[in-house]
Design an enzyme around this catalytic site. Sequence first.
Site, PDB file in Angstrom:
ATOM      1  N   TYR A 144       0.842  -1.203   0.000  1.00 44.35           N
ATOM      2  CA  TYR A 144       0.000   0.000   0.000  1.00 44.35           C
ATOM      3  C   TYR A 144       0.880   1.257   0.000  1.00 44.35           C
ATOM      4  CZ  TYR A 144      -3.767   3.179   1.538  1.00 44.35           C
ATOM      5  OH  TYR A 144      -4.680   4.200   1.650  1.00 44.35           O
ATOM      6  N   ASP A 145       1.801   1.331   0.971  1.00 41.37           N
ATOM      7  CA  ASP A 145       2.607   2.553   1.140  1.00 41.37           C
ATOM      8  C   ASP A 145       3.455   2.823  -0.106  1.00 41.37           C
ATOM      9  OD1 ASP A 145       1.577   1.961   3.630  1.00 41.37           O
ATOM     10  OD2 ASP A 145       3.451   2.219   4.717  1.00 41.37           O
ATOM     11  N   LYS A 148       1.383   3.585  -3.282  1.00 45.18           N
ATOM     12  CA  LYS A 148       0.921   4.980  -3.306  1.00 45.18           C
ATOM     13  C   LYS A 148       2.089   5.927  -3.570  1.00 45.18           C
ATOM     14  CE  LYS A 148      -3.561   4.755  -2.150  1.00 45.18           C
ATOM     15  NZ  LYS A 148      -4.662   5.341  -2.910  1.00 45.18           N
ATOM     16  N   PHE A 190     -14.215  -0.243  16.603  1.00 43.33           N
ATOM     17  CA  PHE A 190     -14.610   0.154  17.966  1.00 43.33           C
ATOM     18  C   PHE A 190     -16.127   0.392  18.037  1.00 43.33           C
ATOM     19  CE2 PHE A 190     -10.331   2.136  19.612  1.00 43.33           C
ATOM     20  CZ  PHE A 190      -9.747   0.886  19.551  1.00 43.33           C
ATOM     21  N   THR A 209      -1.104   7.297  18.225  1.00 46.64           N
ATOM     22  CA  THR A 209      -2.080   8.351  17.891  1.00 46.64           C
ATOM     23  C   THR A 209      -2.435   8.338  16.401  1.00 46.64           C
ATOM     24  OG1 THR A 209      -0.464  10.052  17.310  1.00 46.64           O
ATOM     25  CG2 THR A 209      -1.071   9.858  19.650  1.00 46.64           C
ATOM     26  N   ASP A 272       3.204  -0.682  12.491  1.00 40.00           N
ATOM     27  CA  ASP A 272       2.088   0.227  12.799  1.00 40.00           C
ATOM     28  C   ASP A 272       2.678   1.590  13.211  1.00 40.00           C
ATOM     29  OD1 ASP A 272      -1.012  -0.362  13.440  1.00 40.00           O
ATOM     30  OD2 ASP A 272      -0.304   1.202  14.782  1.00 40.00           O
ATOM     31  N   ARG A 274       3.507   4.965  15.024  1.00 45.52           N
ATOM     32  CA  ARG A 274       3.270   5.330  16.435  1.00 45.52           C
ATOM     33  C   ARG A 274       2.414   6.576  16.549  1.00 45.52           C
ATOM     34  NH1 ARG A 274       9.045   6.459  17.288  1.00 45.52           N
ATOM     35  NH2 ARG A 274       8.807   6.482  15.048  1.00 45.52           N
TER      36      ARG A 274
HETATM   37  P1  NAD Z   1     -12.751   1.862   0.183  1.00 44.87           P
HETATM   38  O1  NAD Z   1     -12.092   0.536   0.302  1.00 44.87           O
HETATM   39  O2  NAD Z   1     -14.094   2.040   0.809  1.00 44.87           O
HETATM   40  O3  NAD Z   1     -12.855   2.328  -1.327  1.00 44.87           O
HETATM   41  C1  NAD Z   1     -11.987   1.907  -2.342  1.00 44.87           C
HETATM   42  C2  NAD Z   1     -12.814   1.565  -3.556  1.00 44.87           C
HETATM   43  O4  NAD Z   1     -11.929   1.169  -4.630  1.00 44.87           O
HETATM   44  C3  NAD Z   1     -13.752   0.374  -3.313  1.00 44.87           C
HETATM   45  O5  NAD Z   1     -15.033   0.672  -3.801  1.00 44.87           O
HETATM   46  C4  NAD Z   1     -13.089  -0.765  -4.089  1.00 44.87           C
HETATM   47  O6  NAD Z   1     -14.018  -1.745  -4.514  1.00 44.87           O
HETATM   48  C5  NAD Z   1     -12.456  -0.020  -5.232  1.00 44.87           C
HETATM   49  N1  NAD Z   1     -11.324  -0.729  -5.860  1.00 44.87           N
HETATM   50  C6  NAD Z   1     -10.304  -1.364  -5.238  1.00 44.87           C
HETATM   51  N2  NAD Z   1      -9.470  -1.891  -6.154  1.00 44.87           N
HETATM   52  C7  NAD Z   1      -9.968  -1.569  -7.384  1.00 44.87           C
HETATM   53  C8  NAD Z   1      -9.577  -1.828  -8.711  1.00 44.87           C
HETATM   54  N3  NAD Z   1      -8.465  -2.516  -8.996  1.00 44.87           N
HETATM   55  N4  NAD Z   1     -10.345  -1.346  -9.727  1.00 44.87           N
HETATM   56  C9  NAD Z   1     -11.488  -0.644  -9.473  1.00 44.87           C
HETATM   57  N5  NAD Z   1     -11.924  -0.378  -8.234  1.00 44.87           N
HETATM   58  C10 NAD Z   1     -11.163  -0.837  -7.191  1.00 44.87           C
HETATM   59  O7  NAD Z   1     -11.714   2.918   0.806  1.00 44.87           O
HETATM   60  P2  NAD Z   1     -11.843   4.486   1.035  1.00 44.87           P
HETATM   61  O8  NAD Z   1     -11.586   4.737   2.455  1.00 44.87           O
HETATM   62  O9  NAD Z   1     -13.054   5.013   0.405  1.00 44.87           O
HETATM   63  O10 NAD Z   1     -10.563   5.001   0.222  1.00 44.87           O
HETATM   64  C11 NAD Z   1     -10.660   5.623  -1.037  1.00 44.87           C
HETATM   65  C12 NAD Z   1      -9.282   6.099  -1.448  1.00 44.87           C
HETATM   66  O11 NAD Z   1      -8.788   7.049  -0.503  1.00 44.87           O
HETATM   67  C13 NAD Z   1      -8.250   4.987  -1.551  1.00 44.87           C
HETATM   68  O12 NAD Z   1      -7.422   5.220  -2.666  1.00 44.87           O
HETATM   69  C14 NAD Z   1      -7.461   5.138  -0.274  1.00 44.87           C
HETATM   70  O13 NAD Z   1      -6.149   4.677  -0.420  1.00 44.87           O
HETATM   71  C15 NAD Z   1      -7.521   6.630  -0.044  1.00 44.87           C
HETATM   72  N6  NAD Z   1      -7.349   6.970   1.384  1.00 44.87           N
HETATM   73  C16 NAD Z   1      -8.360   6.765   2.274  1.00 44.87           C
HETATM   74  C17 NAD Z   1      -8.157   7.081   3.603  1.00 44.87           C
HETATM   75  C18 NAD Z   1      -9.228   6.907   4.640  1.00 44.87           C
HETATM   76  O14 NAD Z   1      -8.968   7.121   5.817  1.00 44.87           O
HETATM   77  N7  NAD Z   1     -10.440   6.557   4.304  1.00 44.87           N
HETATM   78  C19 NAD Z   1      -6.911   7.571   4.029  1.00 44.87           C
HETATM   79  C20 NAD Z   1      -5.898   7.730   3.090  1.00 44.87           C
HETATM   80  C21 NAD Z   1      -6.139   7.438   1.764  1.00 44.87           C
HETATM   81  N1  UDP Z   2      -6.322  -0.326  15.900  1.00 45.65           N
HETATM   82  C1  UDP Z   2      -6.738  -0.784  17.143  1.00 45.65           C
HETATM   83  N2  UDP Z   2      -7.788  -1.656  17.183  1.00 45.65           N
HETATM   84  C2  UDP Z   2      -8.455  -2.073  16.072  1.00 45.65           C
HETATM   85  C3  UDP Z   2      -8.044  -1.579  14.807  1.00 45.65           C
HETATM   86  C4  UDP Z   2      -6.964  -0.712  14.765  1.00 45.65           C
HETATM   87  O1  UDP Z   2      -6.164  -0.423  18.181  1.00 45.65           O
HETATM   88  O2  UDP Z   2      -9.420  -2.847  16.203  1.00 45.65           O
HETATM   89  C5  UDP Z   2      -5.202   0.633  15.832  1.00 45.65           C
HETATM   90  C6  UDP Z   2      -4.141   0.310  14.798  1.00 45.65           C
HETATM   91  O3  UDP Z   2      -3.160  -0.526  15.351  1.00 45.65           O
HETATM   92  C7  UDP Z   2      -3.588   1.689  14.476  1.00 45.65           C
HETATM   93  C8  UDP Z   2      -4.792   2.617  14.647  1.00 45.65           C
HETATM   94  O4  UDP Z   2      -5.745   1.881  15.414  1.00 45.65           O
HETATM   95  O5  UDP Z   2      -2.599   2.065  15.390  1.00 45.65           O
HETATM   96  C9  UDP Z   2      -5.440   3.019  13.312  1.00 45.65           C
HETATM   97  O6  UDP Z   2      -5.682   1.841  12.560  1.00 45.65           O
HETATM   98  P1  UDP Z   2      -6.446   1.838  11.170  1.00 45.65           P
HETATM   99  O7  UDP Z   2      -6.337   0.460  10.634  1.00 45.65           O
HETATM  100  O8  UDP Z   2      -7.786   2.432  11.345  1.00 45.65           O
HETATM  101  O9  UDP Z   2      -5.646   2.871  10.269  1.00 45.65           O
HETATM  102  P2  UDP Z   2      -4.083   3.071   9.906  1.00 45.65           P
HETATM  103  O10 UDP Z   2      -3.234   2.202  10.794  1.00 45.65           O
HETATM  104  O11 UDP Z   2      -3.977   2.718   8.482  1.00 45.65           O
HETATM  105  O12 UDP Z   2      -3.868   4.506  10.203  1.00 45.65           O
END
Ligand code: NAD
Ligand code: UDP
Length: 316
Positions: A144-145, A148, A190, A209, A272, A274
Site C-alpha cells: 500500500y505505502d 501509493k 470500535f 495516535t 504500525d 506510532r
Molecule cells: P474503500 O475501500 O471504501 O474504497 C476503495 C474503492 O476502490 C472500493 O469501492 C473498491 O471496490 C475499489 N477498488 C479497489 N481496487 C480496485 C480496482 N483494482 N479497480 C477498481 N476499483 C477498485 O476505501 P476508502 O476509504 O473510500 O478510500 C478511497 C481512497 O482514498 C483509496 O485510494 C485510499 O487509499 C484513499 N485513502 C483513504 C483514507 C481513509 O482514511 N479513508 C486515508 C488515506 C487514503
Molecule cells: N487499531 C486498534 N484496534 C483495532 C483496529 C486498529 O487499536 O481494532 C489501531 C491500529 O493498530 C492503528 C490505529 O488503530 O494504530 C489506526 O488503525 P487503522 O487500521 O484504522 O488505520 P491506519 O493504521 O492505516 O492509520
Amino acid sequence: MKRVLVTGGGGFLGSHLCDQLLERGNEVICIDNFFTGSKRNIRHLLNNEYFEVIRHDVTFPFYAEVDAIYNLACPASPIHYQHDPIQTTKTSVHGAINMLGLAKRLGVPIFQASTSEVYGDPDIHPQTEEYWGNVNPIGPRSCYDEGKRCAETLFFDYRRQLNLSIKVARIFNTYGPRMQQDDGRVVSNFIVQALKGEALTIFGDGGQTRSFCYVDDMIDAFLRFMETPPEVTGPINLGNPVETTMLELAQTILDLTGSKSKLVYKALPEDDPRKRQPDISLAKELLKWQPTANLKDGLLKTVRYFDAGLRRTETI
Ligand code: NAD
Ligand code: UDP
Ligand code: UDP
C-alpha cells in the site's frame, strides 16, 4: 455540466464524492470492481439519469470521454490491502498509469487519492508535505505505502514530462457513514464492538495516535482542490489535525454509545505507525479549507449509521 470520472466510486469516500459531484450539477461515471466497495453505497444514485456505474478494474485500460478524473480506486484498510498485496500494488501503480494515460489523451485534470502512509512511521511530527517519510519497502504495509508512493512519482512525472494538470492529496485517517462494518479500521471496529457489547480491541498499549477527519470535510477539500489552477499540484495534506490516542478514541466511543464493553489488548501489527498528525497549513492557504466537524459530532453520526445497519441485519 461536466462529466466526471470517479474510480473507486462504490467505496466509502468515493460514494460520498459521487453524491457531492451530482449535487453540484455534474454528470458522474463511477468505475469500481467492488473489491471493498459496495453497491449499497450508491444504490440511492442508480435511478439518477446523470449517474452511471461500470464494473471495471483500473489495472486494465479504460476509455471514456470525461472532463475530470478522481482516482480513488484502491483498498484502504490494512486487512483488505494485505489480503492480496500484489493486486494492491497493481491497483495503485497500473491503475495510476491507466488513469494518467486517460487524462493525457483527454487533456483533463486528474486527482489522486494518496495517503499519509507515504510518511510511514514518521520521524517528523506533525507531518509536513516536505517530509520524505520513513517507509519499510518490504514489510506487510509496503504494498500500500510503496504503491501509493510510486503512484505519486508517476503523477509528478506526467506533470513534468507532459504538463498534465495533477492534484495529489495526502489523505489522513477519515471516517464516517458507509465505512464497512468489518473493514478492520479502528473507528468502525470500535463502534461495531461497542454496539454489539463486545470487547474493544486495542492494538498495542493504545498509546499510538491518529488524527481523524469526518468524511464531509474531506470531500469538501477534494472538490476545492480540483477547482484550483493547474499550477496547484500538491501534494497537499488533507486531514483533521486534532490528534488522539486509540485509548482516548475507545473511551469516547464507549461514552457516546453508552456501551459497557470492556477493552481487550492485542498485539500491535507490524510497522504500525506510532503517531500521525497532519500539518494542514498548505491546505488552509491554497484551498482556504480546514475541517469543521469535531470528533464527537462526527462519531455520533457514524454511530447512528452503524446502529441502523446492525438493526437491519438483526431483523433479516
Ligand atoms: P474503500 O475501500 O471504501 O474504497 C476503495 C474503492 O476502490 C472500493 O469501492 C473498491 O471496490 C475499489 N477498488 C479497489 N481496487 C480496485 C480496482 N483494482 N479497480 C477498481 N476499483 C477498485 O476505501 P476508502 O476509504 O473510500 O478510500 C478511497 C481512497 O482514498 C483509496 O485510494 C485510499 O487509499 C484513499 N485513502 C483513504 C483514507 C481513509 O482514511 N479513508 C486515508 C488515506 C487514503
Ligand atoms: N487499531 C486498534 N484496534 C483495532 C483496529 C486498529 O487499536 O481494532 C489501531 C491500529 O493498530 C492503528 C490505529 O488503530 O494504530 C489506526 O488503525 P487503522 O487500521 O484504522 O488505520 P491506519 O493504521 O492505516 O492509520
Ligand atoms: N490508457 C487508457 N485509456 C486512455 C488512454 C490510455 O486506459 O484513454 C492507458 C493505456 O492503455 C496505457 C496507459 O493508459 O497503458 C498509459 O498511457 P500513455 O499514453 O501514457 O502511455 P503509452 O500508451 O504511450 O504507453
